[in-house]
Design a protein around this motif. Structure first.
Motif, mmCIF file in Angstrom:
data_model
loop_
_atom_site.group_PDB
_atom_site.id
_atom_site.type_symbol
_atom_site.label_atom_id
_atom_site.label_comp_id
_atom_site.label_asym_id
_atom_site.label_seq_id
_atom_site.Cartn_x
_atom_site.Cartn_y
_atom_site.Cartn_z
ATOM 1 N N ALA A 11 11.818 -1.118 -7.055
ATOM 2 C CA ALA A 11 12.133 -0.387 -5.823
ATOM 3 C C ALA A 11 11.367 -0.968 -4.631
ATOM 4 C CB ALA A 11 11.796 1.089 -5.994
ATOM 5 N N LEU A 12 10.131 -1.390 -4.857
ATOM 6 C CA LEU A 12 9.348 -1.993 -3.774
ATOM 7 C C LEU A 12 9.957 -3.323 -3.332
ATOM 8 C CD1 LEU A 12 5.767 -1.212 -5.124
ATOM 9 C CD2 LEU A 12 6.756 -0.306 -3.005
ATOM 10 N N VAL A 13 10.387 -4.127 -4.278
ATOM 11 C CA VAL A 13 11.032 -5.403 -3.936
ATOM 12 C C VAL A 13 12.324 -5.145 -3.171
ATOM 13 C CG1 VAL A 13 12.143 -7.465 -4.887
ATOM 14 C CG2 VAL A 13 9.972 -6.654 -5.844
ATOM 15 N N ALA A 14 13.097 -4.150 -3.621
ATOM 16 C CA ALA A 14 14.341 -3.812 -2.929
ATOM 17 C C ALA A 14 14.078 -3.349 -1.501
ATOM 18 C CB ALA A 14 15.091 -2.719 -3.700
ATOM 19 N N ALA A 15 12.896 -2.762 -1.264
ATOM 20 C CA ALA A 15 12.543 -2.289 0.078
ATOM 21 C C ALA A 15 11.993 -3.404 0.953
ATOM 22 C CB ALA A 15 11.519 -1.153 -0.029
ATOM 23 N N GLY A 16 11.785 -4.604 0.372
ATOM 24 C CA GLY A 16 11.336 -5.741 1.172
ATOM 25 C C GLY A 16 9.971 -6.280 0.843
ATOM 26 N N ALA A 17 9.318 -5.760 -0.213
ATOM 27 C CA ALA A 17 7.996 -6.258 -0.580
ATOM 28 C C ALA A 17 8.087 -7.669 -1.147
ATOM 29 C CB ALA A 17 7.351 -5.327 -1.608
ATOM 30 N N ASP A 18 6.997 -8.409 -1.037
ATOM 31 C CA ASP A 18 6.908 -9.767 -1.565
ATOM 32 C C ASP A 18 6.626 -9.673 -3.063
ATOM 33 O OD1 ASP A 18 6.278 -12.335 -2.322
ATOM 34 O OD2 ASP A 18 4.712 -12.643 -0.808
ATOM 35 N N ASP A 77 5.677 -3.360 5.657
ATOM 36 C CA ASP A 77 5.293 -4.237 6.774
ATOM 37 C C ASP A 77 3.865 -4.742 6.597
ATOM 38 O OD1 ASP A 77 5.586 -5.418 9.482
ATOM 39 O OD2 ASP A 77 4.086 -3.901 10.012
ATOM 40 N N TYR A 78 2.938 -3.845 6.255
ATOM 41 C CA TYR A 78 1.550 -4.253 6.020
ATOM 42 C C TYR A 78 1.465 -5.250 4.868
ATOM 43 C CZ TYR A 78 -0.358 -0.564 9.077
ATOM 44 O OH TYR A 78 -0.700 0.230 10.147
ATOM 45 N N HIS A 79 2.275 -5.049 3.845
ATOM 46 C CA HIS A 79 2.254 -5.963 2.699
ATOM 47 C C HIS A 79 2.737 -7.353 3.113
ATOM 48 C CE1 HIS A 79 2.443 -7.314 -1.400
ATOM 49 N NE2 HIS A 79 3.762 -7.429 -1.407
ATOM 50 N N ARG A 80 3.812 -7.415 3.852
ATOM 51 C CA ARG A 80 4.344 -8.710 4.256
ATOM 52 C C ARG A 80 3.413 -9.415 5.235
ATOM 53 N NH1 ARG A 80 9.025 -9.624 1.970
ATOM 54 N NH2 ARG A 80 9.300 -11.505 3.197
ATOM 55 N N ARG A 81 2.645 -8.622 5.989
ATOM 56 C CA ARG A 81 1.644 -9.203 6.910
ATOM 57 C C ARG A 81 0.312 -9.459 6.222
ATOM 58 N NH1 ARG A 81 1.490 -4.742 11.302
ATOM 59 N NH2 ARG A 81 -0.391 -5.902 11.892
ATOM 60 N N ARG A 82 0.211 -9.156 4.925
ATOM 61 C CA ARG A 82 -0.972 -9.373 4.089
ATOM 62 C C ARG A 82 -2.146 -8.462 4.433
ATOM 63 N NH1 ARG A 82 -0.661 -13.677 0.579
ATOM 64 N NH2 ARG A 82 1.231 -14.936 0.833
ATOM 65 N N ILE A 115 -1.959 -5.541 3.298
ATOM 66 C CA ILE A 115 -1.985 -5.131 1.899
ATOM 67 C C ILE A 115 -1.795 -6.401 1.077
ATOM 68 C CG2 ILE A 115 -0.873 -3.800 0.069
ATOM 69 C CD1 ILE A 115 0.017 -1.788 2.152
ATOM 70 N N GLY A 116 -2.856 -6.806 0.384
ATOM 71 C CA GLY A 116 -2.773 -8.052 -0.361
ATOM 72 C C GLY A 116 -1.869 -7.932 -1.561
ATOM 73 N N CYS A 117 -2.172 -6.969 -2.444
ATOM 74 C CA CYS A 117 -1.399 -6.791 -3.663
ATOM 75 C C CYS A 117 -0.923 -5.349 -3.759
ATOM 76 C CB CYS A 117 -2.258 -7.148 -4.883
ATOM 77 S SG CYS A 117 -1.347 -7.235 -6.441
ATOM 78 N N LEU A 118 0.338 -5.168 -4.022
ATOM 79 C CA LEU A 118 0.870 -3.852 -4.353
ATOM 80 C C LEU A 118 0.801 -3.704 -5.871
ATOM 81 C CD1 LEU A 118 3.982 -3.606 -2.017
ATOM 82 C CD2 LEU A 118 1.982 -2.107 -1.960
ATOM 83 N N ILE A 119 0.291 -2.573 -6.341
ATOM 84 C CA ILE A 119 0.064 -2.381 -7.767
ATOM 85 C C ILE A 119 0.804 -1.123 -8.224
ATOM 86 C CG2 ILE A 119 -1.695 -2.170 -9.582
ATOM 87 C CD1 ILE A 119 -3.638 -3.511 -7.617
ATOM 88 N N PRO A 120 2.106 -1.223 -8.439
ATOM 89 C CA PRO A 120 2.855 -0.081 -8.966
ATOM 90 C C PRO A 120 2.492 0.142 -10.431
ATOM 91 C CG PRO A 120 4.261 -2.002 -8.857
ATOM 92 C CD PRO A 120 2.964 -2.412 -8.219
ATOM 93 N N ILE A 121 2.660 1.390 -10.893
ATOM 94 C CA ILE A 121 2.302 1.703 -12.271
ATOM 95 C C ILE A 121 3.495 1.627 -13.215
ATOM 96 C CG2 ILE A 121 0.282 3.057 -11.633
ATOM 97 C CD1 ILE A 121 1.954 5.583 -12.025
ATOM 98 N N SER A 122 4.638 1.197 -12.696
ATOM 99 C CA SER A 122 5.808 1.002 -13.558
ATOM 100 C C SER A 122 6.678 -0.117 -13.006
ATOM 101 C CB SER A 122 6.626 2.293 -13.656
ATOM 102 O OG SER A 122 7.251 2.583 -12.418
ATOM 103 N N GLN A 123 7.461 -0.717 -13.894
ATOM 104 C CA GLN A 123 8.412 -1.745 -13.472
ATOM 105 C C GLN A 123 9.476 -1.151 -12.558
ATOM 106 O OE1 GLN A 123 8.256 -4.937 -13.986
ATOM 107 N NE2 GLN A 123 6.806 -5.173 -15.684
#
Length: 374
Positions: free
Chosen positions: A169-176, A149-154, A156-164
């Motif tokens: 999984a983040l995209v599947a959960a609704g991340a931009d 929710d914070y990511h979609r509301r900006r 959280i500007g950038c999510l930085i996962p350490i693996s593809q």
């Protein structure tokens, strides 16, 4: 309240400079853990490429200084590191953002790798970037929905996962997905470039090494099987969470300062990374020891799990084995014992591939992703 007063007094004592990037961590400087090592290398590399960075950490014991800890890790230029009581785990994560809000908003960017701190910043309306190291605990603690929710509301500007795998999984959960930057761990290439090349003929009786915390979810059963089967001399270096079986070919020693890792690889021919699916970070991991083994030019046998497959390709730069099948690991080792040409090819390719994962490259990618560099 005394600790709070001390923290506020400490804040007033700070210089009134304005860093471009404020990095918030929860690692204790006196604890030589992987998350601290990665944090310090990343912050130092950001500073080296010209990003004016300040790292806030919880207070640490007087037995260590930032300069000493950085020297132990091979970091020549100690970054700007400041201890703050309000980052200690005894305090709610909303307090630091609340009392440091003015400083945080002056910085061009705020960066965290703790989901608890990300939630605390979001609750105070402070925009930031969040480096994602594990998803399973966030699921279990009910944090992930709020993070998304914070990511979609900006907030959280950038999510930085350490693996593809974590990114998917983040995209599947609704991340931009347009604001996700994958940033694997890194390696200090300078510390490994002096290591001699692998001598494949020594694999007739290989010296096998595993570095890191030793536990069942990190493949203890695989390690003991390799020792019991006579696959080679198995050396375990790290803190052990379980009782080790006494075997002639199994040797254990405590964790060593990070600067000594390269010399341990120099005394080995083969590195094993037997991570299990039950490990809480198995869905999102990017272990530093993987990149260090590659940079050392040693043969690697690793678990065939998605995050590892992003870096290692079976038969190209490593051999992969089913995580829970000891016989398959034994067979992989014996293949290398009898096929020295293959072993040499894998080790050489891994060393070449490691060049892409320097801490400098990692820092540059993050700086571009969060808008601090073009």
């Amino acid at each position: 309240m005394l600790a709070l007063a001390v923290s506020l007094k400490f804040q007033r004592m700070q210089k009134v400079d304005n860093p471009e990037l404020i990095y918030l961590g929860r690692s204790r400087l006196h604890r030589n853990r992987a998350n601290l090592i990665q944090t310090l290398h990343t912050v130092a590399a950001l500073a080296d490429i010209g990003v004016k960075t300040r790292l806030y950490l919880p207070p640490w014991h007087k037995t260590v200084t930032p300069q000493q800890r950085c020297e132990e890790m091979g970091i020549s230029n100690t970054p700007d590191i400041r201890g703050v009581q309000l980052l200690h785990r005894r305090w709610p994560t909303s307090l630091f953002p609340r009392f440091y809000k003015r400083q945080l908003r002056k910085a061009r960017a705020v960066f965290v790798r703790s989901p608890e701190l990300s939630l605390g910043l979001g609750a105070q309306g402070i925009s930031h970037h969040f480096e994602v190291h594990t998803l399973q605990p966030m699921h279990q603690k009910g944090m992930l929905d709020t993070i998304i929710d914070y990511h979609r509301r900006r907030l959280i500007g950038c999510l930085i996962p350490i693996s593809q795998s974590a990114a998917a999984a983040l995209v599947a959960a609704g991340a931009d997905e347009t604001r996700i930057h994958v940033s694997p761990s890194g390696v200090d290439l300078r510390r490994f470039e002096e290591l001699p090349d692998l001598e494949p003929e020594r694999l007739a009786r290989p010296r096998i090494i595993y570095l890191g915390r030793i536990s069942r979810d990190r493949g203890l059963q695989i390690l003991t099987h390799l020792a019991a089967s006579g696959s080679g001399e198995v050396r375990l270096v790290g803190d052990c969470e379980d009782r080790l079986t006494e075997l002639p070919n199994l040797h254990h020693q405590p964790a060593v300062p990070h600067r000594e890792v390269a010399s341990l690889y120099a005394e080995s021919e083969l590195v094993v990374l037997p991570y299990q699916q039950s490990l809480s970070t198995a869905d999102a991991m990017s272990p530093m020891k993987l990149f260090e083994a590659m940079a050392a030019g040693r043969v690697i046998v690793a678990s065939d799990i998605p995050p590892i497959r992003e870096i290692l390709e079976h038969g190209r730069n490593a051999l992969l084995a089913p995580p829970e099948d000891p016989a398959a690991w034994e067979a992989a080792i014996k293949t290398l014992m009898h096929n020295h040409r293959l072993a040499g090819k894998l080790a050489q390719q891994a060393r070449q591939d490691a060049a892409a994962y320097s801490w400098t490259n990692r820092a540059a990618g993050i700086a571009r992703a969060i808008g601090l560099r073009n």
